[in-house]
Enzyme design. Structure first.
Site, PDB file in Angstrom:
ATOM      1  N   ASP A   1       0.839  -1.225   0.000  1.00 34.06           N
ATOM      2  CA  ASP A   1       0.000   0.000   0.000  1.00 34.06           C
ATOM      3  C   ASP A   1       0.866   1.263   0.000  1.00 34.06           C
ATOM      4  O   ASP A   1       0.374   2.365   0.206  1.00 34.06           O
ATOM      5  CB  ASP A   1      -0.935   0.005   1.214  1.00 34.06           C
ATOM      6  CG  ASP A   1      -0.162  -0.091   2.528  1.00 34.06           C
ATOM      7  OD1 ASP A   1       1.091  -0.044   2.498  1.00 34.06           O
ATOM      8  OD2 ASP A   1      -0.813  -0.212   3.580  1.00 34.06           O
TER       9      ASP A   1
ATOM     10  N   ASP B   1      17.402  40.196  -3.746  1.00 31.69           N
ATOM     11  CA  ASP B   1      16.679  41.279  -3.064  1.00 31.69           C
ATOM     12  C   ASP B   1      17.578  41.853  -1.971  1.00 31.69           C
ATOM     13  O   ASP B   1      18.597  41.254  -1.605  1.00 31.69           O
ATOM     14  CB  ASP B   1      15.319  40.824  -2.512  1.00 31.69           C
ATOM     15  CG  ASP B   1      15.450  39.653  -1.559  1.00 31.69           C
ATOM     16  OD1 ASP B   1      16.327  39.712  -0.678  1.00 31.69           O
ATOM     17  OD2 ASP B   1      14.692  38.680  -1.709  1.00 31.69           O
TER      18      ASP B   1
ATOM     19  N   LYS C   1      13.451  43.501  -5.720  1.00 26.75           N
ATOM     20  CA  LYS C   1      12.386  42.526  -5.990  1.00 26.75           C
ATOM     21  C   LYS C   1      11.106  42.984  -5.292  1.00 26.75           C
ATOM     22  O   LYS C   1      11.106  43.218  -4.084  1.00 26.75           O
ATOM     23  CB  LYS C   1      12.833  41.163  -5.455  1.00 26.75           C
ATOM     24  CG  LYS C   1      11.814  40.043  -5.564  1.00 26.75           C
ATOM     25  CD  LYS C   1      12.489  38.721  -5.176  1.00 26.75           C
ATOM     26  CE  LYS C   1      11.504  37.606  -4.970  1.00 26.75           C
ATOM     27  NZ  LYS C   1      12.164  36.338  -4.585  1.00 26.75           N
TER      28      LYS C   1
ATOM     29  N   THR D   1      10.344  27.777  -8.778  1.00 26.66           N
ATOM     30  CA  THR D   1       9.780  27.825 -10.137  1.00 26.66           C
ATOM     31  C   THR D   1      10.756  28.467 -11.122  1.00 26.66           C
ATOM     32  O   THR D   1      10.545  28.418 -12.335  1.00 26.66           O
ATOM     33  CB  THR D   1       8.495  28.666 -10.173  1.00 26.66           C
ATOM     34  OG1 THR D   1       8.840  30.029  -9.856  1.00 26.66           O
ATOM     35  CG2 THR D   1       7.457  28.160  -9.180  1.00 26.66           C
ATOM     36  N   GLY D   2      11.784  29.120 -10.603  1.00 24.49           N
ATOM     37  CA  GLY D   2      12.749  29.808 -11.468  1.00 24.49           C
ATOM     38  C   GLY D   2      12.283  31.206 -11.848  1.00 24.49           C
ATOM     39  O   GLY D   2      12.996  31.930 -12.544  1.00 24.49           O
TER      40      GLY D   2
HETATM   41  C1  R5P Z   1      12.171  33.929  -1.738  1.00 27.46           C
HETATM   42  O1  R5P Z   1      12.116  34.761  -0.860  1.00 27.46           O
HETATM   43  C2  R5P Z   1      13.344  33.029  -1.949  1.00 27.46           C
HETATM   44  O2  R5P Z   1      14.508  33.577  -1.427  1.00 27.46           O
HETATM   45  C3  R5P Z   1      13.528  32.699  -3.425  1.00 27.46           C
HETATM   46  O3  R5P Z   1      13.837  33.895  -4.108  1.00 27.46           O
HETATM   47  C4  R5P Z   1      12.279  32.100  -3.979  1.00 27.46           C
HETATM   48  O4  R5P Z   1      11.850  31.033  -3.191  1.00 27.46           O
HETATM   49  C5  R5P Z   1      12.534  31.635  -5.389  1.00 27.46           C
HETATM   50  O5  R5P Z   1      11.364  31.106  -5.884  1.00 27.46           O
HETATM   51  P1  R5P Z   1      11.073  31.012  -7.430  1.00 27.46           P
HETATM   52  O6  R5P Z   1      12.196  30.251  -8.043  1.00 27.46           O
HETATM   53  O7  R5P Z   1       9.757  30.269  -7.511  1.00 27.46           O
HETATM   54  O8  R5P Z   1      10.975  32.406  -7.937  1.00 27.46           O
END
Ligand code: R5P
Length: 287
Positions: free
Chosen positions: A34, A161, A184, A215-216
């Site tokens: 399972d 950021d 950012k 997600t990049g």
């Molecule tokens: C956010 O505060 C983190 O430091 C990363 O910048 C964030 O998790 C990146 O996420 P993604 O690749 O989805 O933009």
């Protein structure tokens, strides 16, 4: 001291056992029909300090960690240190809206039940260490990432950021280059805006270092901006490469020259080993 590697972090556990000259604990693990997980410790760890190494991502690895902790306790380990190369759920570190779970706290509480100490790497925010009910320590992968990037003739290293500026500053000292940050702004849960705030990047080799690439989206927007203003080469580096969905495609289409990640989550981009960073904390705070 014994090192016990969960399936999410076998390589890191191997590296640690090699550097520390500590034995790796043999475990048997299988799935029932399972799909429930079964784990069994095959070596005698009674009265031994046991270091369990396991990233808590994806979810199934959290269950595996809980089972390994319980197995170590049942096997009579004298002390249990849990090393979590990537602590998943760290980004939900507060209640952003009424009614939400504070996921980082929920997971940290459960891990604390069967552990004496915890070590993690570049937690999304340092305050999540306080969610553990036991001593918790962190280390940063930035110096190791910077050592890798030093070979690339980088002119400017950027934080994605302002809040991450310290990381860029640390890296710049190792890489002998300038440092700065991008602006950012989060528009909503899924949309962000990146601005270069008049940075001079024309004909420069630029590296951006973030804690996570998921997600990049953040990196892809940053690359697009840097390319728009004439950057020569753009390298993106992170501690934790989740590379969710189409992340890699997004980064390459935006014009990224190289993607670099550590092995807190193992992937083809894991070019930087995390064990040396973890070793420093183990030596200074635990062993
Ligand atoms: C956010 O505060 C983190 O430091 C990363 O910048 C964030 O998790 C990146 O996420 P993604 O690749 O989805 O933009």
């Amino acid at each position: 001291m014994y090192i016990l590697g969960g399936s999410a972090s076998e390589k890191v556990a191997n590296d640690l056992s090699h550097i520390l000259k500590s034995s790796l604990v043999r475990i048997e693990s299988k799935h029932f029909p399972d799909d429930e997980l079964y784990v069994r410790i095959l070596d005698d760890i009674s009265n031994e300090h046991t270091v369990i190494v396991q990233s808590t991502y994806p979810d199934s690895n959290i269950v595996e960690l809980f089972l390994l902790q319980d197995a170590a306790k049942e096997a009579g380990a004298k002390e249990i240190t849990v090393v979590i190369p990537y602590f998943g759920y760290a980004r939900q570190d507060t209640k952003f809206k009424d009614g939400e779970a504070i996921s980082a706290k929920a997971i940290a509480h459960l891990i604390s039940l069967n552990a004496d100490k915890v070590v993690t790497v570049d937690p999304h925010k340092e305050h999540i260490l306080n969610f553990f009910n036991i001593p918790a320590f962190s280390c940063s992968a930035v110096p190791e990432i910077a050592k890798y990037l030093k070979k690339k003739n980088i002119d400017l290293v950027l934080a994605p950021d302002k809040g991450a500026l310290n990381g860029a500053k640390t890296a710049s000292k190792i890489m002998n280059c300038d440092f700065d940050y991008l602006e950012k702004t989060r528009i909503d849960g899924r949309t962000i805006q990146i601005k270069t705030k008049n940075l001079e990047v024309r004909n420069k080799n630029v590296a951006i270092i973030d804690d996570i690439i998921s997600t990049g989206g953040t990196m892809a927007k940053s690359i697009t901006e840097l390319r728009k203003f004439g950057a020569k080469k753009v390298y993106v580096a992170c501690t934790h490469g989740l590379f969710a969905g189409e992340a890699v495609k997004k980064l390459t289409s935006a014009g990224c020259d190289e993607i670099i990640s550590t092995d807190t989550i193992d992937s083809s981009f894991s070019k930087v080993k995390i064990a040396p960073c973890i070793l420093q904390v183990l030596k200074s705070k635990i062993i």
